[in-house]
Design a protein around this motif. Structure first.
Motif, mmCIF file in Angstrom:
data_model
loop_
_atom_site.group_PDB
_atom_site.id
_atom_site.type_symbol
_atom_site.label_atom_id
_atom_site.label_comp_id
_atom_site.label_asym_id
_atom_site.label_seq_id
_atom_site.Cartn_x
_atom_site.Cartn_y
_atom_site.Cartn_z
ATOM 1 N N GLN A 164 0.834 -1.205 0.000
ATOM 2 C CA GLN A 164 0.000 0.000 0.000
ATOM 3 C C GLN A 164 0.866 1.252 0.000
ATOM 4 O OE1 GLN A 164 -2.126 1.048 3.620
ATOM 5 N NE2 GLN A 164 -3.882 1.772 2.437
ATOM 6 N N TRP A 165 0.488 2.218 -0.788
ATOM 7 C CA TRP A 165 1.157 3.514 -0.780
ATOM 8 C C TRP A 165 0.611 4.351 0.375
ATOM 9 C CZ3 TRP A 165 5.152 6.222 -1.673
ATOM 10 C CH2 TRP A 165 5.109 7.627 -1.696
ATOM 11 N N ASP A 166 1.537 4.850 1.214
ATOM 12 C CA ASP A 166 1.149 5.735 2.306
ATOM 13 C C ASP A 166 1.900 7.045 2.160
ATOM 14 O OD1 ASP A 166 0.491 7.087 4.583
ATOM 15 O OD2 ASP A 166 1.137 5.525 5.988
ATOM 16 N N PRO A 167 1.250 8.077 1.593
ATOM 17 C CA PRO A 167 1.938 9.350 1.378
ATOM 18 C C PRO A 167 2.244 10.093 2.664
ATOM 19 C CG PRO A 167 -0.388 9.562 0.842
ATOM 20 C CD PRO A 167 -0.139 8.108 1.121
ATOM 21 N N THR A 168 1.657 9.659 3.787
ATOM 22 C CA THR A 168 1.882 10.328 5.071
ATOM 23 C C THR A 168 2.986 9.673 5.886
ATOM 24 O OG1 THR A 168 0.243 8.995 6.286
ATOM 25 C CG2 THR A 168 -0.562 10.931 5.097
ATOM 26 N N ASP A 169 3.585 8.607 5.384
ATOM 27 C CA ASP A 169 4.668 7.909 6.091
ATOM 28 C C ASP A 169 5.984 8.610 5.794
ATOM 29 O OD1 ASP A 169 6.503 6.204 7.214
ATOM 30 O OD2 ASP A 169 5.629 4.373 6.382
ATOM 31 N N GLY A 170 6.448 9.414 6.746
ATOM 32 C CA GLY A 170 7.665 10.175 6.530
ATOM 33 C C GLY A 170 7.412 11.373 5.628
ATOM 34 N N ALA A 191 8.396 11.827 2.541
ATOM 35 C CA ALA A 191 8.236 11.540 1.115
ATOM 36 C C ALA A 191 7.278 10.399 0.836
ATOM 37 C CB ALA A 191 9.594 11.231 0.493
ATOM 38 N N GLY A 192 6.657 9.824 1.892
ATOM 39 C CA GLY A 192 5.779 8.684 1.706
ATOM 40 C C GLY A 192 6.556 7.387 1.592
ATOM 41 N N GLU A 193 5.857 6.265 1.768
ATOM 42 C CA GLU A 193 6.486 4.949 1.680
ATOM 43 C C GLU A 193 5.494 3.927 1.157
ATOM 44 O OE1 GLU A 193 9.536 4.207 2.061
ATOM 45 O OE2 GLU A 193 10.392 5.838 3.250
ATOM 46 N N TRP A 194 6.046 2.872 0.541
ATOM 47 C CA TRP A 194 5.285 1.673 0.207
ATOM 48 C C TRP A 194 5.412 0.706 1.377
ATOM 49 C CZ3 TRP A 194 2.145 1.446 -3.903
ATOM 50 C CH2 TRP A 194 2.367 2.334 -4.950
ATOM 51 N N ASN A 195 4.294 0.248 1.913
ATOM 52 C CA ASN A 195 4.314 -0.639 3.069
ATOM 53 C C ASN A 195 3.682 -1.987 2.743
ATOM 54 O OD1 ASN A 195 5.506 1.217 4.953
ATOM 55 N ND2 ASN A 195 3.558 2.318 4.969
ATOM 56 N N SER A 196 4.396 -3.054 3.101
ATOM 57 C CA SER A 196 3.901 -4.410 2.861
ATOM 58 C C SER A 196 3.338 -4.994 4.148
ATOM 59 C CB SER A 196 5.000 -5.286 2.276
ATOM 60 O OG SER A 196 6.131 -5.274 3.116
ATOM 61 N N ASN A 197 2.770 -6.189 4.067
ATOM 62 C CA ASN A 197 1.862 -6.642 5.121
ATOM 63 C C ASN A 197 2.236 -7.943 5.822
ATOM 64 O OD1 ASN A 197 -0.566 -5.955 6.510
ATOM 65 N ND2 ASN A 197 -1.633 -7.612 5.446
ATOM 66 N N TYR A 198 3.282 -8.643 5.388
ATOM 67 C CA TYR A 198 3.518 -9.970 5.960
ATOM 68 C C TYR A 198 4.939 -10.128 6.480
ATOM 69 C CZ TYR A 198 -0.539 -10.576 2.961
ATOM 70 O OH TYR A 198 -1.750 -10.397 2.345
ATOM 71 N N ASP A 199 5.073 -10.639 7.690
ATOM 72 C CA ASP A 199 6.361 -11.067 8.223
ATOM 73 C C ASP A 199 6.544 -12.552 7.928
ATOM 74 O OD1 ASP A 199 6.387 -8.517 9.519
ATOM 75 O OD2 ASP A 199 5.227 -9.398 11.170
ATOM 76 N N ALA A 244 11.405 -2.156 -8.147
ATOM 77 C CA ALA A 244 11.200 -0.892 -8.843
ATOM 78 C C ALA A 244 11.025 0.250 -7.851
ATOM 79 C CB ALA A 244 9.971 -0.987 -9.752
ATOM 80 N N THR A 245 11.051 1.477 -8.372
ATOM 81 C CA THR A 245 10.784 2.672 -7.582
ATOM 82 C C THR A 245 9.576 3.382 -8.188
ATOM 83 O OG1 THR A 245 13.099 2.938 -7.007
ATOM 84 C CG2 THR A 245 11.701 4.880 -6.800
ATOM 85 N N TYR A 246 8.597 3.680 -7.353
ATOM 86 C CA TYR A 246 7.426 4.418 -7.783
ATOM 87 C C TYR A 246 7.215 5.605 -6.848
ATOM 88 C CZ TYR A 246 6.526 0.024 -10.250
ATOM 89 O OH TYR A 246 6.635 -1.092 -11.044
ATOM 90 N N TYR A 247 6.852 6.715 -7.408
ATOM 91 C CA TYR A 247 6.701 7.954 -6.640
ATOM 92 C C TYR A 247 7.994 8.320 -5.911
ATOM 93 C CZ TYR A 247 1.712 6.565 -6.974
ATOM 94 O OH TYR A 247 0.465 6.150 -7.387
ATOM 95 N N GLY A 248 9.128 7.859 -6.432
ATOM 96 C CA GLY A 248 10.409 8.172 -5.826
ATOM 97 C C GLY A 248 10.774 7.313 -4.629
ATOM 98 N N ARG A 249 9.962 6.291 -4.328
ATOM 99 C CA ARG A 249 10.238 5.427 -3.169
ATOM 100 C C ARG A 249 10.281 3.966 -3.605
ATOM 101 N NH1 ARG A 249 12.613 8.244 0.070
ATOM 102 N NH2 ARG A 249 12.145 6.810 1.803
ATOM 103 N N LYS A 250 11.098 3.193 -2.916
ATOM 104 C CA LYS A 250 11.236 1.771 -3.218
ATOM 105 C C LYS A 250 9.903 1.050 -3.031
ATOM 106 C CE LYS A 250 14.653 -0.186 -3.851
ATOM 107 N NZ LYS A 250 15.340 -0.592 -5.095
ATOM 108 N N TYR A 251 9.560 0.222 -4.012
ATOM 109 C CA TYR A 251 8.343 -0.572 -3.942
ATOM 110 C C TYR A 251 8.634 -1.791 -3.064
ATOM 111 C CZ TYR A 251 3.997 -2.697 -5.711
ATOM 112 O OH TYR A 251 2.739 -3.241 -5.830
ATOM 113 N N GLN A 252 8.379 -1.634 -1.767
ATOM 114 C CA GLN A 252 8.827 -2.609 -0.773
ATOM 115 C C GLN A 252 7.824 -3.751 -0.633
ATOM 116 O OE1 GLN A 252 10.785 -4.721 0.929
ATOM 117 N NE2 GLN A 252 11.919 -2.896 1.592
#
Length: 450
Positions: free
Chosen positions: A215-221, A223-231, A259-267
């Motif tokens: 999920q893209w979270d523009p409020t994370d930091g 510049a925003g971050e891509w956040n994944s869901n599973y450990d 890849a990088t999207y919106y300037g952030r690593k697609y994590q």
């Protein structure tokens, strides 16, 4: 240390972007290339019924941790497919002792017939596509607010389909252990130990746990971050858990290939082993943590569970780790005889090893750091000004070093140097650690039990 007191860089279609076609053969190739360390030493006569030894960390508290040692023949399983593993785990509410022997590598991204599933399979029928998602939430037009609308709803639906397939829920009184000599492990899966007690996880390689739909979270930091869901393994409200001689790794899919999207690593990777939501009485020993970013989180927030989150972490090897080894909040955490090799590996460049925050009470003693000649000792630790790190006997490049003093000298938010507890469950604590790096390289992780 003071003593302890008492992208867009390019775009790919969903199918070509990530098909999750990583196979057991690929993991084996990674092993052969030295990405995963798995030796074939001698094994105990009965690995499956072993219980946590007395005084071996916090998980030895109370009645100790015995897992499925009392399992009868009807609740002793050997599994080699995802469907078999799911059946052996049974209901998360069934507390009957069980032993699950994992033979070979189980691919969690397969259906009940063993057919390989891809991200495109999970997205099918939901209306989700990465290109549409990127267009919908481009910060240049959407702004810095939480994603909502058609594509976010579709993303969640696709994510839920993957979740139902790869999340493997463990019931109380369970031992899950890899069969020696079979390169046992779980590829792409997320083992969930939630609101249960008395679980043992040993001799397994957890590789490349991916979220197809970050999920893209523009409020994370800023510049925003891509956040994944599973450990790879999640402890959530779990009590008395022993994780021993496992290997955790992103291999063979490293973050540098994303890849990088919106300037952030697609994590696509989240944690390796996270201990959160009031989990308690946990011992993590003789594991290898390799090739990973956010490795171990203790405490899900600054207001997790006071009086819990008691964790012992000893004789683990951390290499190619960016951060969170661990990040600790609130609890009483004992780290001893761990080895931190902060060399950059496969693009994983270290930020810090240990972060103590939210009033965490950490005792870190007789650990060993191997750092590059130009690295700064002050960057081995992190904190928010409320956490404590006490302990003595730590070595950096073979030299006794007060790592807390080095951190405090360089930072305004100081780590406290005293704690409110004294470790008592310290089985196996070595006072001489000069050879620890060599010792742990060959005796930790999956496949090295003796």
């Amino acid at each position: 240390m003071a003593s302890a007191s008492p992208r867009p860089s390019h775009r790919r279609s969903l199918r070509t972007r990530r098909t999750l076609v990583v196979s057991a053969a690929a993991v084996a190739a990674a092993v052969g290339a030295g990405v995963l360390v798995m030796n074939a030493n001698a094994y105990p006569v009965d690995l499956y019924h072993q219980v946590l030894p007395a005084k071996d960390g916090w998980a030895a508290s109370g009645s100790g941790t015995t897992g499925g040692a009392k399992a009868d023949a009807a609740h002793t399983f050997t599994v080699s497919t995802r469907a078999q593993l799911v059946k052996a785990l049974g209901s998360a509410t069934d507390t009957t002792p069980r032993i699950i022997k994992v033979k070979g590598t189980i691919d969690a991204n397969t259906n009940d017939s063993g057919k390989k599933l891809t991200c495109a399979d999970y997205a099918s029928g939901t209306g989700y596509s990465l290109s549409a998602y990127l267009k919908a939430f481009d910060p240049a037009t959407y702004g810095k607010k939480a994603p909502s609308g058609t594509q976010e709803t579709a993303r969640k639906a696709a994510q839920d389909k993957q979740k139902k397939n790869i999340v493997l829920r463990v019931p109380s009184n369970t031992t899950i252990v890899g069969v020696p000599g079979t390169r046992a492990g779980i590829l792409g899966g997320s083992v969930l130990v939630q609101n249960v007690k008395n679980v043992i996880i040993r001799n397994l390689t957890f590789a490349d746990t991916q979220d197809c739909f970050p999920q893209w979270d523009p409020t994370d930091g800023s510049a925003g971050e891509w956040n994944s869901n599973y450990d790879s393994v999640t402890l959530r409200g779990a009590t008395n858990v022993w994780a021993d001689h496992n290997t955790f790794t992103d291999a063979p899919t490293f973050d540098k290939t994303e890849a990088t999207y919106y300037g952030r690593k697609y994590q696509v990777h989240d944690g390796a082993l996270d201990i959160t939501n009031g989990s308690d009485l946990v011992t993590v020993e003789r594991n290898q943590f390799l090739n990973h970013d956010k490795t171990m989180l203790i405490g899900s927030s600054d207001t997790d569970s006071t009086g819990k989150l008691r964790v012992t972490i000893h004789h683990n090897l951390w290499k190619g780790i960016v951060q969170r080894a661990p990040l600790a909040r609130i609890g009483q955490i004992h780290l001893y005889n761990n080895v931190y090799d902060t060399t950059t590996v496969n693009g994983y460049a270290p930020k810090y090893s240990l972060d103590s925050r939210a009033k965490a009470q950490v005792v870190a003693e007789r650990n060993v750091w191997k750092i590059p000649a130009d690295a700064k000792v002050a960057k081995l630790l992190s904190g928010d000004g409320t956490g404590s790190v006490a302990g003595t006997g730590n070595l950096v490049n073979g030299k006794a070093t007060d790592v807390v003093a080095a951190y405090n000298a360089a930072n305004s938010k100081k780590l406290k140097t005293t704690v409110n507890w004294t470790p008592a469950l310290t089985a196996g604590l070595q006072t001489t650690v000069t050879s620890l790096l060599t010792d742990l390289t060959g005796t930790t992780g999956a496949g090295t039990l003796s």
